[in-house]
Design a protein around this motif. Structure first.
Motif, PDB file in Angstrom:
ATOM      1  N   PRO A   1      31.623  44.705  46.033  1.00  0.00           N
ATOM      2  CA  PRO A   1      31.656  43.516  46.977  1.00  0.00           C
ATOM      3  C   PRO A   1      32.483  42.400  46.394  1.00  0.00           C
ATOM      4  O   PRO A   1      33.220  41.607  46.961  1.00  0.00           O
ATOM      5  N   TYR A   2      32.218  42.070  44.982  1.00  0.00           N
ATOM      6  CA  TYR A   2      32.702  40.784  44.450  1.00  0.00           C
ATOM      7  C   TYR A   2      34.110  41.278  44.026  1.00  0.00           C
ATOM      8  O   TYR A   2      35.005  40.277  44.103  1.00  0.00           O
ATOM      9  N   LEU A   3      34.437  42.488  43.625  1.00  0.00           N
ATOM     10  CA  LEU A   3      35.717  42.858  43.385  1.00  0.00           C
ATOM     11  C   LEU A   3      36.555  42.791  44.788  1.00  0.00           C
ATOM     12  O   LEU A   3      37.789  42.316  44.538  1.00  0.00           O
ATOM     13  N   ARG A   4      36.049  43.026  45.851  1.00  0.00           N
ATOM     14  CA  ARG A   4      36.686  43.144  47.089  1.00  0.00           C
ATOM     15  C   ARG A   4      37.199  41.577  47.397  1.00  0.00           C
ATOM     16  O   ARG A   4      37.939  41.433  47.995  1.00  0.00           O
ATOM     17  N   LYS A   5      36.262  40.807  47.251  1.00  0.00           N
ATOM     18  CA  LYS A   5      36.427  39.476  47.468  1.00  0.00           C
ATOM     19  C   LYS A   5      37.406  38.819  46.712  1.00  0.00           C
ATOM     20  O   LYS A   5      38.091  37.907  47.111  1.00  0.00           O
ATOM     21  N   PHE A   6      37.641  39.388  45.495  1.00  0.00           N
ATOM     22  CA  PHE A   6      38.607  38.835  44.654  1.00  0.00           C
ATOM     23  C   PHE A   6      40.012  39.035  45.138  1.00  0.00           C
ATOM     24  O   PHE A   6      41.019  38.215  44.902  1.00  0.00           O
ATOM     25  N   GLY A   7      40.235  39.941  45.955  1.00  0.00           N
ATOM     26  CA  GLY A   7      41.352  40.509  46.661  1.00  0.00           C
ATOM     27  C   GLY A   7      42.534  41.075  46.041  1.00  0.00           C
ATOM     28  O   GLY A   7      43.866  40.910  46.593  1.00  0.00           O
ATOM     29  N   LYS A   8      42.226  41.834  44.922  1.00  0.00           N
ATOM     30  CA  LYS A   8      43.706  42.315  44.072  1.00  0.00           C
ATOM     31  C   LYS A   8      43.490  43.724  44.694  1.00  0.00           C
ATOM     32  O   LYS A   8      42.617  44.203  45.151  1.00  0.00           O
ATOM     33  N   PHE A   9      44.464  44.455  43.839  1.00  0.00           N
ATOM     34  CA  PHE A   9      44.759  45.711  44.035  1.00  0.00           C
ATOM     35  C   PHE A   9      44.267  46.579  43.093  1.00  0.00           C
ATOM     36  O   PHE A   9      43.996  47.841  43.331  1.00  0.00           O
ATOM     37  N   THR A  10      44.140  46.186  41.725  1.00  0.00           N
ATOM     38  CA  THR A  10      43.850  47.226  40.586  1.00  0.00           C
ATOM     39  C   THR A  10      42.689  46.394  39.744  1.00  0.00           C
ATOM     40  O   THR A  10      42.758  45.167  39.901  1.00  0.00           O
ATOM     41  N   VAL A  11      41.908  47.298  38.810  1.00  0.00           N
ATOM     42  CA  VAL A  11      41.051  46.622  38.121  1.00  0.00           C
ATOM     43  C   VAL A  11      41.547  45.917  36.971  1.00  0.00           C
ATOM     44  O   VAL A  11      41.079  44.820  36.586  1.00  0.00           O
ATOM     45  N   PRO A  12      42.778  46.272  36.206  1.00  0.00           N
ATOM     46  CA  PRO A  12      43.614  45.564  35.240  1.00  0.00           C
ATOM     47  C   PRO A  12      43.899  44.164  35.658  1.00  0.00           C
ATOM     48  O   PRO A  12      44.042  43.058  35.275  1.00  0.00           O
ATOM     49  N   GLU A  13      44.399  44.293  37.010  1.00  0.00           N
ATOM     50  CA  GLU A  13      44.789  42.982  37.710  1.00  0.00           C
ATOM     51  C   GLU A  13      43.830  41.895  37.806  1.00  0.00           C
ATOM     52  O   GLU A  13      44.059  40.739  37.450  1.00  0.00           O
TER      53      GLU A  13
END
Length: 594
Positions: free
Chosen positions: A93-105
């Motif tokens: 959920p937190y990574l989705r909230k961050f709103g980026k495309f990739t893990v390295p980004e």
């Protein structure tokens, strides 16, 4: 209709479906290529996540590991399932909230460092490439057995199918293809399990059949299995043989390795809202549970079927004869798999029978001397064939065999596509756009992503055709790398405002290097004198096996990141505010005035 034609029709129909979906869901923008335009329904995303996560290791290998490892192999169930729960609750959920495309980004922006982003790219590519080797190899094995082509030809066909729907559709095409692949693989896994459970116990639910009465003995199936194993000198099915420390570390390594695998994490970038990420995580757990609640029953029932095939009247009677293997229809599965080289037997004492027993057991050695046996004569039984051979062992209809072939290919191809997308996204979005050419146009980036995908498929195919000497351990290496490098950086990036770029980079490098060196030393891949003798039963450090070291690498990553961060300057205030905004919902505390 003969079995070959039936296999060809069923597998061909599924491939046609995948290609049709890819054409329909062709990506037209970078947003669609990387994240399916963030428009996937939570239920659909949950199903696609299940297919992406349940690789050939889950479909083909896990039941075989449980069948022959018993209690010790339960760590796979706990680790992989627990890892998914960890990912769904702590990261997605937190990574989705961050709103980026990739893990390295995410890592690059959170730690305000292009160097951190590049280190994450290296970790992602190494983990994903090692993991995809097993998927491509599995495709070749399934093709060679069921479509009667060479292993190499099977690999080329599988690579061509992935090329069409992955390069055309990107994440959008892969998502909807994985929905179809989930339906195929879960149907292929559960239908044979239901049939076999009915045959052995009369109970149509495999998970309950595991604890039901065995029809031939009138005793609970597990009790029958335990007694049969004991009669043949094998360890009891429910007996623990590993150390507590290693089992704990192995389970933790699988858990945090699963939570750190980028091809699973990016699935949660495809839904419209943060709430949808949570919802799709819940649905994925439901879809995953269907297979994972069935796998223990499949493993136990298959192990019992194998032993009763070798000893039709029990160990007190006679073992199966060579003549029966060559002539009886119910033993045709032995002949079919013998051709692949994954199952072999040898009549060592020339009595015309195949004695299958644990010839390392002192009790069985005494019995063998008494009866004139010269050692275990089922010399090779590759555990990975268990699920694929199970319907044949149970004598199920031909359409079930064809369905299992399609299911095994669906499991391998779905995960391979997810891994390849993670690799291509890291190259096009993080490496090319993030470092080499930040001003690249969207059209240019989309073309770069497709070219990177094509190159990744070519490399994966080459490695599948020419696997390195350590190919058998690639999955352990992939989980270890993800656990020791990416997971701590992501977790600290979300939950700690104090970890800075220097700490994150030092932690990732320390975890990655220590884990890779331990695994390579342990397996003798550095060709250093006296290391080639080491095996998982002869650990380098305490009782920690190479497959368990990822958890230790993660602890080292956490410790180094914490020490270095606290010894250097704090992150900028805007980064600390960013971390807080990710974790705390907007407007939280307004009602109480805090």
């Amino acid at each position: 209709m003969d079995q070959y034609t039936l296999n060809l029709l069923v597998v061909g129909a599924t491939f046609a479906l995948y290609i049709g979906i890819a054409i329909w869901a062709r990506a037209g923008s970078t947003s669609e290529f990387y994240a399916a335009g963030r428009g996937v329904h939570p239920v659909m995303n949950g199903m696609a996540t299940g297919a992406d996560w349940m690789s050939a290791a889950s479909f083909i290998s896990m039941a075989g590991l449980i069948a022959f490892g018993g209690y010790d192999s339960s760590a796979y169930l706990m680790g992989w399932t627990g890892g998914y729960v960890l990912l769904a609750m702590l990261l997605a959920p937190y990574l989705r909230k961050f709103g980026k495309f990739t893990v390295p980004e995410f890592i690059g922006d959170r730690f305000y460092s292009n160097t951190a982003r590049m280190v994450a790219v290296v970790c992602l590519i190494v983990a994903s490439v090692t993991y995809v080797i097993g998927q491509m190899t599995g495709v070749g094995v399934a093709f060679s057995r069921f479509l009667e082509v060479s292993n190499d030809t099977g690999l080329y066909i599988g690579a061509a199918i992935v090329f069409v729907y992955a390069v055309l559709g990107g994440m959008k095409g892969i998502t909807y293809t994985q929905v179809a692949q989930y339906i195929v693989l879960i149907t292929a896994y559960t239908i044979p399990a239901v049939f076999i459970s009915l045959q052995l116990t009369g109970n149509p639910i495999p998970g309950l059949g595991l604890f039901s009465e065995h029809g031939a003995t009138g005793q609970p199936l597990l009790q029958t299995l335990e007694a049969t194993l004991k009669d043949l000198g094998f360890n009891a099915y429910t007996e623990r043989n590993d150390t507590t420390l290693n089992m704990f570390l192995f389970t933790m390594s699988l858990m945090i390795g699963t939570a750190g695998l980028p091809h699973v994490i990016v699935r949660f970038f495809t839904v419209p809202r943060v709430a949808d990420a949570r919802s799709s995580a819940g649905w994925a757990l439901v879809f995953i549970a269907i297979l994972y609640l069935t796998a223990p029953a499949v493993g136990a029932m298959a192990r019992l079927n194998i032993m009763t095939t070798m000893w039709p009247n029990g160990v007190s009677g006679e073992a199966v004869s060579l003549e029966d293997i060559q002539t009886k229809d119910e033993l045709s599965w032995v002949r079919n798999w013998e051709v692949t080289g994954l199952l072999k037997f040898e009549d060592k004492n020339g009595d015309g029978q195949i004695q299958y027993y644990n010839d390392a057991s002192a009790d069985m050695q005494a019995l063998a001397t008494e009866r004139g046996w010269q050692g275990n004569e089922l010399t090779t039984f590759n555990r990975d064939i268990l699920v694929l051979a199970n319907p044949e062992i149970a004598g199920l209809p031909g359409w079930v065999l064809a369905l299992v072939a399609a299911g095994g290919l669906a499991a391998a191809l779905s995960t391979a596509a997810g891994l390849l997308l993670a690799i291509s996204s890291a190259i096009s979005h993080d490496l090319i756009k993030g470092a080499v050419n930040p001003n690249i146009s969207e059209r240019g980036e989309l073309m770069a992503a497709r070219i990177a995908m094509a190159i990744a498929i070519a490399v994966a195919t080459y490695l599948g055709l020419n696997p390195p000497g350590f190919a058998a351990q690639t999955v352990a290496l992939a989980f270890g790398i993800a656990a020791a490098s990416l997971f701590p950086a992501i977790l600290l990036g979300i939950f700690s405002k104090r970890i800075n770029n220097k700490g994150a980079i030092a932690g990732m490098l320390a975890g990655l290097l220590v884990t890779v060196v331990y695994i390579f030393l342990h397996k003798g891949w550095f060709f250093i004198p006296d290391t080639n003798s080491f095996s998982d039963s002869d650990p380098l450090l305490l009782s920690i096996k190479s497959t368990s070291f990822g958890a230790v690498g993660a602890l080292i990553n956490f410790a180094v990141a914490y020490v270095v961060s606290n010894a250097t300057e704090e992150p900028p205030e805007e980064i600390q505010d960013l971390v807080e905004s990710i974790r705390i919902p907007k407007g939280a505390g307004a009602a109480t005035g805090h």
